[in-house]
Write an enzyme that holds these catalytic residues in place. Structure first.
Site, short mmCIF file in Angstrom:
data_model
loop_
_atom_site.label_atom_id
_atom_site.label_comp_id
_atom_site.label_asym_id
_atom_site.label_seq_id
_atom_site.Cartn_x
_atom_site.Cartn_y
_atom_site.Cartn_z
N SER A 51 -3.85 2.35 8.08
CA SER A 51 -2.86 3.31 7.60
C SER A 51 -3.31 4.74 7.87
CB SER A 51 -2.59 3.10 6.11
OG SER A 51 -3.77 3.33 5.37
N GLU A 71 -0.50 -5.54 -3.04
CA GLU A 71 0.38 -4.36 -2.97
C GLU A 71 0.93 -3.98 -4.33
OE1 GLU A 71 0.58 -7.01 -0.94
OE2 GLU A 71 -0.27 -6.06 0.84
#
Lengths: 328, 276
Positions: A51, A71
């Site tokens: 990311s 998540e």
């Protein structure tokens, strides 16, 4: 269909970057912000490497939290950090965030207007792994949650500006993240991202392209090609999907004969749908081609291959602009 | 209130506070004619012990960044939280009379607009993870504040609870506590999945944990004192009786959501006073 190489970019990288680019604009922007502000924190879910949060993490390891492959936990942690005064950037893959962690983004973040800035990586067809990894509905999903600002930046320049704007603006954001070598398309010296504002990047009278995300770069190229073919084409870049810039779209649409919308997302409930909804509710009906992805899960393959397969490549967009045809 | 002063409260005083919380809850439920009163009565003793002995919260400064945080993860226990907030002087008795009525600022499930309520809960499995985030942030700021998260046995069925439990232990959060209310009921009746052994699960996840009768004040006080000496994160597994203090509600088979006739509420109040 022309032969395209199978090689994909690094996980979630925009493949085959020709021309100027920046490396890890999100992480660099976050690092710069963190140098200026002690309240900036970063969260990921085992996607630190993928990311681009690395530059921030390396300089501020104590402000970086890896929730592991979880998540829901990553978003809860980001919300908790925000509720004790931090501005939390939570970055992992868009597909995993917007499917698995939705309840937490809606309730723990948006409903409390928490300062959580969700960075959804590898959006749309950027990811070569097929339906599991391709966030093709993320903009639709996030636009449907109240009190979320939704942004799909064009390039490295805009992404950096978006990160700063999000940090400086209270509330929950969903931002599509581009990683690795991210093209530089917009002119840093003149381009200014503003939340909720569309930007006209090119003037023209025959056709108007309304685009978002990195498809805007391709829209500009298509407009150039169209001009060579004698078609005058304007381009309106809409980085903020929500709140939607209804006025700019209406004004833009009024000055052209027909419209083409272009997005790296489902054709439904993303940019194209928003344009139609916005214009129609003002009584403005303009012929329009919606370029985007069909209502299905998509196959594996390199970005270039998939874009050609599904009509998101430069040739398909140019044909839509010049000939008014797009059959995918 | 200072931590030292609060810790001086005797068990008898805390029992008196728990009684007062129960009275307020019954009055709220009577006004509304229904409510999650069984859960509220069950958690009353633990809330009295936590709010009036363990937590450092100045009711006059609810925005103090160094206040201890109490997160109620089971939003439908709101009736108990409002009773606590009234006991602290944050809410008035007049406000309590609006519990869950149309347009009330005191909804059936908690919202963080209510003063003293830290998170929106009701979608279950949201509390512990946010507690982890808060604890991380407070530790980063070198704040003395701790975070106490209430959650329920039913909530142990939410995967997000265990994601958070795992993270808390991995981050070695010394400033995080969990109160796990095991009252044995959930929306569909008695627990639909066997969650035992609850205590072992928390220990296996790397928490210091003890189990107590959550309706016995002395046990609660002793549990907090014992756990304080152990490394964090810390969990107190509370075995509670839904409707605790009011025999008619204790005996109900379907206690998840209690609705009784208007004329019965006064009898329930009498039962509470008799018990007390």
């Amino acid at each position: 269909m022309a032969d395209v190489p199978s090689r994909t970019g690094g996980m979630g990288e925009v493949a085959d970057v020709a021309g100027p680019y920046e490396v890890a604009p999100f992480g660099e922007a976050l690092r710069q912000l963190a140098r200026e502000r002690s309240d900036i924190v970063g969260v990921t879910a085992d996607m630190g490497r993928y990311s681009d949060i690395g530059p921030f993490k390396d300089e501020f390891p104590e402000r970086f939290f890896n929730a592991g492959m979880a998540e829901q936990s990553a978003i809860m942690i980001a919300a908790g950090l925000a509720k004790v005064g931090k501005v939390a950037f939570a970055a992992t893959y868009a597909a995993f965030l917007t499917r698995r962690a939705l309840d937490f983004m809606a309730i723990a973040c948006a409903h409390s207007m928490a300062d959580v800035k969700v960075m959804g990586g590898s959006p749309g067809l950027v990811n070569p792994y097929g339906g599991t990894h391709q966030a093709i509905e993320d903009l639709a999903v996030m636009c449907s949650i109240p009190d979320v600002t939704v942004i799909d930046p064009c390039d490295a320049v805009e992404l950096r500006q978006v990160v700063r704007a999000a940090a400086e603006t209270p509330g929950t954001f969903y931002i599509r993240n581009l990683r690795g070598k991210v093209p530089v398309v917009l002119d840093e010296s003149s381009y200014r991202f503003e939340i909720g504002k569309a930007k006209q990047l090119r003037s023209g009278t025959d056709v108007g392209i309304i685009s978002t995300g990195f498809m805007t770069a391709r829209a500009m190229q298509a407009a150039e090609r169209a001009a060579d073919a004698g078609v005058s084409c304007a381009v309106l870049h809409v980085p903020t999907l929500k709140p939607f810039d209804d006025d700019a779209v209406a004004e833009f649409a009024a000055d052209v004969g027909r419209l083409v919308t272009v997005e790296n997302h489902l054709r439904s409930r993303g940019l194209g749908s928003s344009v139609i909804e916005s214009l129609y509710s003002r009584g403005q009906v303009v012929p329009l081609i919606r370029i985007g992805l069909g209502d299905r899960f998509h196959v594996c393959g390199s970005q270039a291959y998939l874009e050609q397969l599904y009509g998101l490549d430069l040739d398909a967009i140019t044909t839509a602009v010049v000939k008014g045809q797009w059959d995918f | 209130m200072t931590r030292a002063a609060a810790a001086e409260r005797t068990v008898a005083e805390l029992q008196g506070i728990a009684m007062s919380l129960r009275r307020r809850m019954l009055r709220m439920a009577a006004h509304k004619g229904e409510g999650y009163i069984a859960q509220g009565l069950g958690i009353a003793d633990a809330l009295a012990a936590v709010y009036f002995r363990e937590l450092s919260i100045d009711p006059g400064r609810l925005d103090d960044p160094n206040r201890d945080r109490f997160l109620l993860s089971t939003g439908h226990y709101s009736i108990a939280m409002y009773a606590v907030l009234a006991e602290l002087g944050v809410l008035t008795d007049e406000q309590l009379e609006t519990y869950a009525l149309n347009g009330s600022a005191l909804p059936m499930s908690t919202f963080d607009e209510t003063p003293g309520i830290e998170i929106i809960s009701g979608s279950l499995g949201h509390g512990l993870g946010q507690g982890v985030g808060m604890a991380l942030g407070l530790r980063l700021d070198e704040s003395p504040a701790k975070v106490v998260v209430e959650l329920s046995d039913g909530e142990l069925q939410e995967g997000s609870t265990w994601e958070a439990a795992m993270a808390a232990a991995s981050f070695r959060l010394d400033n995080l506590w969990a109160l796990v209310d095991c009252n044995g009921i959930q929306a569909d009746g008695p627990l639909v999945l066997d969650m035992e052994p609850v205590l072992d699960k928390w220990r296996a996840f790397g928490w210091s944990a003890v189990e107590v009768n959550g309706n016995a004040m002395q046990e609660l006080v002793d549990a907090f004192d014992a756990l304080r000496k152990e490394p964090g994160p810390r969990a107190v597994v509370l075995r509670t009786t839904p409707g605790s203090g009011v025999p008619t509600i204790e005996r109900r088979d379907r206690a998840h959501f209690v609705r009784v006739n208007d004329d019965e509420w006064s009898r329930l109040m009498e039962e509470l006073e008799d018990r007390g």
